[in-house]
Scaffold this motif. Structure first.
Motif, PDB file in Angstrom:
ATOM      1  N   CYS A  83      14.568  15.469  17.141  1.00 34.67           N
ATOM      2  CA  CYS A  83      14.646  14.326  16.217  1.00 34.67           C
ATOM      3  C   CYS A  83      16.007  14.350  15.562  1.00 34.67           C
ATOM      4  CB  CYS A  83      13.530  14.431  15.175  1.00 34.67           C
ATOM      5  SG  CYS A  83      13.626  13.178  13.875  1.00 34.67           S
ATOM      6  N   TYR A  96       6.802  10.819  11.953  1.00 32.07           N
ATOM      7  CA  TYR A  96       7.666   9.755  12.444  1.00 32.07           C
ATOM      8  C   TYR A  96       9.096  10.265  12.354  1.00 32.07           C
ATOM      9  CZ  TYR A  96      10.554   5.585  12.399  1.00 32.07           C
ATOM     10  OH  TYR A  96      11.542   4.672  12.667  1.00 32.07           O
ATOM     11  N   CYS A  97       9.888  10.016  13.375  1.00 34.03           N
ATOM     12  CA  CYS A  97      11.286  10.458  13.382  1.00 34.03           C
ATOM     13  C   CYS A  97      12.184   9.244  13.158  1.00 34.03           C
ATOM     14  CB  CYS A  97      11.618  11.120  14.719  1.00 34.03           C
ATOM     15  SG  CYS A  97      13.394  11.419  14.936  1.00 34.03           S
ATOM     16  N   PRO A  98      12.745   9.106  11.928  1.00 33.24           N
ATOM     17  CA  PRO A  98      13.548   7.900  11.653  1.00 33.24           C
ATOM     18  C   PRO A  98      14.776   7.722  12.559  1.00 33.24           C
ATOM     19  CG  PRO A  98      12.917   8.990   9.606  1.00 33.24           C
ATOM     20  CD  PRO A  98      12.560   9.931  10.730  1.00 33.24           C
ATOM     21  N   PRO A  99      15.601   8.767  12.780  1.00 31.70           N
ATOM     22  CA  PRO A  99      16.810   8.488  13.571  1.00 31.70           C
ATOM     23  C   PRO A  99      16.506   8.030  14.992  1.00 31.70           C
ATOM     24  CG  PRO A  99      16.768  10.796  12.821  1.00 31.70           C
ATOM     25  CD  PRO A  99      15.550  10.136  12.283  1.00 31.70           C
ATOM     26  N   ASP A 101      13.362   6.793  15.972  1.00 34.97           N
ATOM     27  CA  ASP A 101      12.304   5.782  15.962  1.00 34.97           C
ATOM     28  C   ASP A 101      11.151   6.124  16.913  1.00 34.97           C
ATOM     29  OD1 ASP A 101      11.186   3.411  14.949  1.00 34.97           O
ATOM     30  OD2 ASP A 101      12.045   2.182  16.552  1.00 34.97           O
ATOM     31  N   HIS A 133       5.744   4.823   7.932  1.00 32.77           N
ATOM     32  CA  HIS A 133       7.117   5.341   7.819  1.00 32.77           C
ATOM     33  C   HIS A 133       8.066   4.582   8.748  1.00 32.77           C
ATOM     34  CE1 HIS A 133       5.947   8.397   5.058  1.00 32.77           C
ATOM     35  NE2 HIS A 133       5.209   9.064   5.911  1.00 32.77           N
ATOM     36  N   ALA A 134       7.551   4.140   9.887  1.00 33.31           N
ATOM     37  CA  ALA A 134       8.389   3.325  10.787  1.00 33.31           C
ATOM     38  C   ALA A 134       8.706   1.981  10.126  1.00 33.31           C
ATOM     39  CB  ALA A 134       7.674   3.104  12.125  1.00 33.31           C
ATOM     40  N   GLN A 136       9.001   1.583   6.904  1.00 31.97           N
ATOM     41  CA  GLN A 136      10.022   1.902   5.891  1.00 31.97           C
ATOM     42  C   GLN A 136      11.407   1.990   6.533  1.00 31.97           C
ATOM     43  OE1 GLN A 136       8.182   5.491   4.508  1.00 31.97           O
ATOM     44  NE2 GLN A 136       7.026   4.460   2.879  1.00 31.97           N
ATOM     45  N   ALA A 137      11.459   2.527   7.743  1.00 32.43           N
ATOM     46  CA  ALA A 137      12.754   2.621   8.418  1.00 32.43           C
ATOM     47  C   ALA A 137      13.308   1.232   8.707  1.00 32.43           C
ATOM     48  CB  ALA A 137      12.609   3.408   9.726  1.00 32.43           C
ATOM     49  N   ARG A 138      12.407   0.251   8.809  1.00 33.24           N
ATOM     50  CA  ARG A 138      12.855  -1.116   9.105  1.00 33.24           C
ATOM     51  C   ARG A 138      13.222  -1.905   7.834  1.00 33.24           C
ATOM     52  NH1 ARG A 138      10.719   0.990  13.119  1.00 33.24           N
ATOM     53  NH2 ARG A 138      10.593   0.143  15.215  1.00 33.24           N
ATOM     54  N   GLY A 142      15.122   2.458   0.343  1.00 27.01           N
ATOM     55  CA  GLY A 142      15.848   3.719   0.375  1.00 27.01           C
ATOM     56  C   GLY A 142      15.788   4.334  -1.017  1.00 27.01           C
TER      57      GLY A 142
END
Ligand SMILES: [Zn+2]
Length: 434
Positions: A83, A96-99, A101, A133-134, A136-138, A142
């Motif tokens: 990740c 969930y892995c933000p970098p 996705d 969390h995905a 939130q990444a969208r 922050g």
């Protein structure tokens, strides 16, 4: 809670495993379910259906883009992908892995165990949380502490759950009150360890806060969840404030807990009853009894399967002090006794002022009033008498699950009872009487 700051070791996930005492013995036959891989796959598909329909309302009309990096079941031998360039290690977890996705989950241990112990719907909840969390990444936000982001993910999962309850889900059909209560019990197993600071890295919130966020999502909508920020979110999770508190766990003995709590409940109602009725509170007699030998009462207003009750005729409360009381204290913690006494005192108060306690709404008002006492404990000066310690609110929730599930089919669900208790706890008396 308590003068000596009671607090007991976390009994993680204990509700389903509390065999022995009937009130807390709620292990059920679980139906032979689908393989957990199928449950996860169908849940994720359904969560994407949900977000395709709802994303626009929190993203100014933008179209929903599902996770692009993949969905990975993992095991010890087949660990999750790296990740953000960091190698991933096996952990009994879901994330969930933000970098990159992607969503990954432990298909070897965590997910099958959650399904086995708490049912398929909890697996759906975990996936809906990770998908939160995905989201939130969208769309952000922050710069919020982890505990806010975690509760927001719980709230999003709750909004999805509302869809499930409304019969719109392709993955979960005809959810029963028992399944819902099992899911809440499962959330208790996923909570932070009591005493975690809400600002600690990785903090998810205590069970009380998480269940509040979940219920918020169920009752409101994704727009409410999307608005979560530090400054508008009640966070009851507190770290231990002293070293003794943390070291001793400060667990009052059963007898001390009963007497300190009974005393405090009496004082609370001395102060509160006149506000409700304009009349003084007559001290409420408490009769502890040996298991199976309750004092005579023509029409007991029963709690905890009759092991505790308010007796309208004699105007006293009674509880099984050799089996029920010690079991609650030992298996859940001291504040389970607080929940029991809070319930009994609230029944007495309602009956004295000619309000119903045996109807569904009556029970919910009783739970709310018990919560109003907790609110008083929560807000008072920590130097004055009894106070709450980390873990106490979670113990209250566990106790309600144990009481609530035992009345299944004939009254409100534990889910509803926790909701009523939460309102009294967070808003105080006015939430119960308006
Ligand atoms: Zn999370």
């Amino acid at each position: 809670m308590a003068t000596k700051r009671l607090f007991t070791t976390a009994l993680v996930a204990a509700i389903g495993l509390l065999g022995g005492c009937s009130i807390v013995d709620i292990q059920e036959e679980r139906q032979q379910g689908r393989p957990s891989g199928d449950v996860v796959t169908s849940a994720l598909k359904d969560v994407e259906r949900f977000w395709a329909a709802n994303f626009g309302s929190v993203a100014e009309g933008a179209e929903f883009v599902p996770v692009q990096g993949g969905k990975f079941p993992y095991t010890e031998n087949d660990p999750p992908p790296p990740c953000g360039g960091q190698p991933s290690e096996y952990q009994p977890n879901a994330f969930y892995c933000p970098p990159d996705d992607f969503i990954a989950w432990d298909a070897q241990q965590l997910i099958p165990e959650l399904q086995e112990t708490y049912g398929e719907l909890l697996v759906g909840f975990v996936m809906a949380h990770e998908y939160g969390h995905a989201i939130q990444a969208r769309i952000g936000p922050g710069n919020q502490p982890t505990v806010v982001l975690e509760q927001q993910a719980d709230c999003y999962a709750g909004a999805w759950l509302a869809d499930v309850l409304a019969g719109k889900s392709s993955a979960f059909k005809e959810v029963t009150p028992a399944q819902l209560d099992d899911t809440v019990a499962g959330m208790l197993s996923l909570r932070d360890q009591p005493g975690t600071s809400a600002l600690a890295e990785g903090a998810h919130g205590n069970a009380f806060d998480r269940i509040r966020a979940l219920q918020d999502g169920v009752d409101e909508s994704v727009t409410t969840c999307a608005g979560y920020r530090t400054n508008n979110l009640p966070v009851t999770e507190v770290p231990f404030t002293t070293r003794e508190d943390a070291a001793s766990g400060g667990n009052l003995s059963y007898d001390d807990a009963v007497s300190a709590l009974a005393d405090d409940a009496q004082k609370y109602w001395q102060k509160t009853y006149p506000r409700l009725t304009g009349q003084a509170w007559a001290d409420l007699a408490i009769q502890p009894f040996r298991a199976g030998e309750p004092p005579d009462c023509a029409q007991p207003d029963a709690s905890a399967e009759g092991a505790a009750f308010y007796c309208p005729d004699g105007d006293f409360v009674a509880f099984d002090s050799t089996r029920l009381g010690p079991a609650l204290h030992q298996r859940i913690g001291d504040f389970a006794i607080g929940m029991l006494l809070g319930d009994l005192f609230a029944r007495a108060a309602q009956t004295r002022r000619s309000q119903p306690t045996r109807t569904e709404q009556g029970q919910l008002t009783v739970d709310c009033l018990a919560g109003s006492w907790t609110n008083d404990l929560l807000l008072r000066d920590p130097k004055s008498g009894l106070t709450l310690s980390p873990g106490d609110l979670d113990e209250a929730v566990q106790a309600l699950l144990a009481f609530g599930r035992s009345t299944e089919g004939s009254g409100p669900t534990a889910f509803e009872r926790i909701g009523a208790y939460r309102e009294g706890t967070l808003e105080g008396l006015s939430a119960c009487t308006d």
